[in-house]
Scaffold this motif. Structure first.
Motif, mmCIF file in Angstrom:
data_model
loop_
_atom_site.group_PDB
_atom_site.id
_atom_site.type_symbol
_atom_site.label_atom_id
_atom_site.label_comp_id
_atom_site.label_asym_id
_atom_site.label_seq_id
_atom_site.Cartn_x
_atom_site.Cartn_y
_atom_site.Cartn_z
ATOM 1 N N PHE A 81 -7.858 15.650 -5.480
ATOM 2 C CA PHE A 81 -8.890 14.892 -5.868
ATOM 3 C C PHE A 81 -10.144 15.741 -6.112
ATOM 4 O O PHE A 81 -10.634 16.364 -5.396
ATOM 5 N N VAL A 82 -10.440 16.007 -7.652
ATOM 6 C CA VAL A 82 -11.388 16.942 -8.001
ATOM 7 C C VAL A 82 -12.793 16.180 -8.463
ATOM 8 O O VAL A 82 -12.800 15.238 -8.903
ATOM 9 N N ARG A 83 -13.678 16.820 -7.836
ATOM 10 C CA ARG A 83 -15.041 16.525 -7.825
ATOM 11 C C ARG A 83 -15.939 17.568 -8.692
ATOM 12 O O ARG A 83 -15.883 18.810 -8.389
ATOM 13 N N VAL A 84 -16.495 17.028 -9.877
ATOM 14 C CA VAL A 84 -17.235 18.244 -10.672
ATOM 15 C C VAL A 84 -18.740 18.083 -10.465
ATOM 16 O O VAL A 84 -19.102 16.818 -10.686
ATOM 17 N N VAL A 85 -19.396 18.850 -10.197
ATOM 18 C CA VAL A 85 -20.715 18.829 -10.148
ATOM 19 C C VAL A 85 -21.333 18.601 -11.551
ATOM 20 O O VAL A 85 -21.088 18.868 -12.573
ATOM 21 N N ALA A 86 -22.084 17.264 -11.556
ATOM 22 C CA ALA A 86 -22.738 16.653 -12.698
ATOM 23 C C ALA A 86 -21.798 16.285 -13.730
ATOM 24 O O ALA A 86 -22.014 16.239 -14.923
ATOM 25 N N GLY A 87 -20.590 15.686 -13.423
ATOM 26 C CA GLY A 87 -19.480 15.409 -14.004
ATOM 27 C C GLY A 87 -18.768 14.336 -13.274
ATOM 28 O O GLY A 87 -19.107 13.730 -12.610
ATOM 29 N N VAL A 88 -17.566 14.226 -13.841
ATOM 30 C CA VAL A 88 -16.519 12.921 -13.245
ATOM 31 C C VAL A 88 -15.623 13.501 -12.391
ATOM 32 O O VAL A 88 -15.341 14.875 -12.257
ATOM 33 N N ASP A 89 -15.111 12.556 -11.534
ATOM 34 C CA ASP A 89 -14.347 12.706 -10.456
ATOM 35 C C ASP A 89 -12.860 12.473 -11.105
ATOM 36 O O ASP A 89 -12.854 11.606 -11.639
ATOM 37 N N LYS A 90 -11.668 13.269 -10.725
ATOM 38 C CA LYS A 90 -10.316 12.976 -10.954
ATOM 39 C C LYS A 90 -9.385 13.310 -10.175
ATOM 40 O O LYS A 90 -9.328 14.201 -9.531
ATOM 41 N N ARG A 91 -8.146 12.478 -10.294
ATOM 42 C CA ARG A 91 -7.199 12.888 -9.413
ATOM 43 C C ARG A 91 -6.264 13.489 -10.129
ATOM 44 O O ARG A 91 -6.089 13.544 -11.199
ATOM 45 N N GLY A 92 -5.346 14.630 -9.531
ATOM 46 C CA GLY A 92 -4.556 15.433 -10.104
ATOM 47 C C GLY A 92 -3.243 14.656 -9.970
ATOM 48 O O GLY A 92 -3.206 13.805 -9.479
ATOM 49 N N PRO A 93 -2.215 15.205 -10.715
ATOM 50 C CA PRO A 93 -0.927 14.880 -10.623
ATOM 51 C C PRO A 93 -0.303 14.754 -9.166
ATOM 52 O O PRO A 93 -0.639 15.807 -8.368
ATOM 53 N N GLY A 94 0.511 13.922 -8.873
ATOM 54 C CA GLY A 94 1.256 13.730 -7.421
ATOM 55 C C GLY A 94 2.234 14.688 -7.379
ATOM 56 O O GLY A 94 2.992 15.258 -8.299
ATOM 57 N N PHE A 95 2.455 15.076 -5.947
ATOM 58 C CA PHE A 95 3.397 15.974 -5.530
ATOM 59 C C PHE A 95 3.986 15.504 -4.245
ATOM 60 O O PHE A 95 3.289 14.705 -3.527
ATOM 61 N N LEU A 96 5.163 15.967 -3.801
ATOM 62 C CA LEU A 96 5.815 15.820 -2.402
ATOM 63 C C LEU A 96 5.384 16.839 -1.475
ATOM 64 O O LEU A 96 5.605 18.110 -1.734
ATOM 65 N N TYR A 97 5.361 16.664 -0.220
ATOM 66 C CA TYR A 97 5.079 17.528 0.746
ATOM 67 C C TYR A 97 6.542 17.920 1.720
ATOM 68 O O TYR A 97 7.183 17.083 1.611
ATOM 69 N N ALA A 98 6.518 19.380 1.795
ATOM 70 C CA ALA A 98 7.450 19.746 2.610
ATOM 71 C C ALA A 98 7.287 21.152 3.151
ATOM 72 O O ALA A 98 6.674 21.903 2.476
ATOM 73 N N PRO A 99 7.449 21.452 4.305
ATOM 74 C CA PRO A 99 7.162 22.983 4.822
ATOM 75 C C PRO A 99 8.148 24.038 4.257
ATOM 76 O O PRO A 99 9.035 24.361 4.971
ATOM 77 N N ASN A 100 8.007 24.220 3.001
ATOM 78 C CA ASN A 100 8.943 25.159 2.413
ATOM 79 C C ASN A 100 8.452 26.567 1.870
ATOM 80 O O ASN A 100 9.288 27.202 1.277
#
Length: 120
Positions: A81-100
């Motif tokens: 989840f990106v927060r931009v100073v003096a801008g808009v916030d957006k979610r990035g693409p999803g991905f899955l977790y694994a300790p690889n």
């Protein structure tokens, strides 16, 4: 580790998340865990990338995060989840977790109000 989903698409699993600031802004990001309905379950507790300018990147070992006090489990759906100073916030693409040992490299590019986040 990659797996084929029921839809036939290859799903990628990652241990690390990294975000390159390739936009005309200063930004920070957090990592959220999603649920099966696509809602976000909350940010990784006590972690934020801190603000950084264009041309820099930040990286986190996802296994060190805690969601409601628990580490991520293999197969958990995560997003930055990106927060931009003096801008808009957006979610990035999803991905899955694994300790690889693999890294989900994402790039935020554009301007404060009009930018996108790509998984490279």
């Amino acid at each position: 580790m990659d797996m084929v989903s029921e839809s036939g698409q290859v799903e990628k699993y990652y241990q690390f998340a990294e975000c390159l600031n390739d936009g005309g802004f200063v930004m920070d990001f957090e990592v959220y865990r999603g649920d099966v309905a696509g809602r976000l379950d909350g940010a990784g507790e006590n972690w934020n990338s801190g603000r950084y300018p264009i041309g820099q990147r930040r990286k986190i070992d996802l296994g060190t995060l805690r969601f409601n006090g628990q580490p991520p489990e293999v197969g958990d759906s995560l997003q930055i989840f990106v927060r931009v100073v003096a801008g808009v916030d957006k979610r990035g693409p999803g991905f899955l977790y694994a300790p690889n040992g693999h890294t989900a490299v994402q790039r935020a590019a554009g301007t404060t109000l009009f930018y996108g986040i790509d998984l490279l």
